[in-house]
Design an enzyme around this catalytic site. Structure first.
Site, PDB file in Angstrom:
ATOM      1  N   ASP A  65       0.836  -1.193   0.000  1.00  0.00           N
ATOM      2  CA  ASP A  65       0.000   0.000   0.000  1.00  0.00           C
ATOM      3  C   ASP A  65       0.877   1.252   0.000  1.00  0.00           C
ATOM      4  OD1 ASP A  65      -2.189  -1.637   0.201  1.00  0.00           O
ATOM      5  OD2 ASP A  65      -2.526  -1.267   2.342  1.00  0.00           O
ATOM      6  N   ARG A  66       0.316   2.361  -0.474  1.00  0.00           N
ATOM      7  CA  ARG A  66       1.044   3.625  -0.535  1.00  0.00           C
ATOM      8  C   ARG A  66       1.663   3.991   0.806  1.00  0.00           C
ATOM      9  NH1 ARG A  66      -1.946   9.335  -0.728  1.00  0.00           N
ATOM     10  NH2 ARG A  66      -2.126   8.711   1.457  1.00  0.00           N
TER      11      ARG A  66
END
Length: 247
Positions: A65-66
């Protein structure tokens, strides 16, 4: 926490492991691995600096995930990337994440077995506990607990399955969401109940989820390649509150 596009020197400094088949890099939090529809900084745009003499840049073997930091595996050529993809698909690669959660379990270790499904079509990848969803299993172990102030717990999380947002949804479903989770965390949930938009505030912490270690059994005749990523700066204060000694 948004991160600028890494320079060639910055992305090269984040290489934790390199051999003829793969790289493992220390992904910074706050930057997506892929280019989004609106453009902007993304990790793939810096992979040209990671060719190290090969004709093509490496490619992602999986994703984070970012806002998650830590060990990210890249294949250096097509055959290697295909082999890594199969290892990930069949659960042969073991991953250990560090998380600091709000509150925490009473026990010292356990297993979360909660199927997950998509929250709704509007929210894309967002997930929710769903008895009719895909089987999703996470092992967890307490590494430390805060003894003063806000109750926090430092956990080692091992995803047995690899669903989108699995660790974040599982921790939230157990009543101890990951600190700084702007989708599944306590403050985000309260905002949704009040039908308020998410507007990050400067005093809110970043997501406290870090891909700490990965073990890749690439060769049948050799032990797995084990790579560890150092804890990023934004985790330090809360990890230390839970007894982390800085290693």
């Amino acid at each position: 926490m948004d991160t600028a596009q890494p320079t060639p020197e910055e992305i090269q400094a984040r290489v934790l492991h390199r051999d003829g088949l793969m790289l493992v890099i220390d992904k910074p939090a706050g930057i997506p691995v892929h280019r989004g529809p609106k453009g902007g900084a993304n990790l793939e745009a810096s992979f040209e600096a990671l060719r190290f003499g090969l004709p093509r840049p490496p490619v992602l073997a999986h994703r984070l995930d970012r806002d998650t930091s830590g060990c990210l595996v890249l294949g250096r050529h097509r055959k290697a990337t295909a082999s890594l993809g199969l290892l990930f698909k069949h659960g042969k690669i073991s991953k250990t994440y560090w998380a600091v959660v709000e509150g925490g379990p009473a026990e010292d270790e356990g297993i979360i077995d909660v199927p997950l499904g998509r929250l709704n079509h509007e929210r894309g990848w967002w997930q929710k506990p769903d008895p009719n969803g895909l089987p999703s299993v996470t092992k967890w172990k307490v590494l430390g607990r805060a003894s003063e102030g806000v109750q926090l717990t430092w956990l080692a999380l091992e995803p047995v399955t690899g669903r989108t947002h699995q660790l974040r949804v599982h921790c939230a479903a157990m009543g101890w969401p990951i600190t700084g989770d702007n989708i599944y965390g306590t403050q985000a949930s309260l905002r949704r109940l009040r039908n308020e938009p998410y507007i990050p505030h400067f005093d809110e912490p970043s997501l406290h989820l870090h891909a700490r270690e990965i073990a890749i059994p690439f060769s049948k005749n050799k032990p797995p390649v084990v790579v560890t990523a150092p804890a990023p700066a934004h985790l330090h204060a809360r990890l230390k509150a839970c007894g982390w000694n800085g290693e």
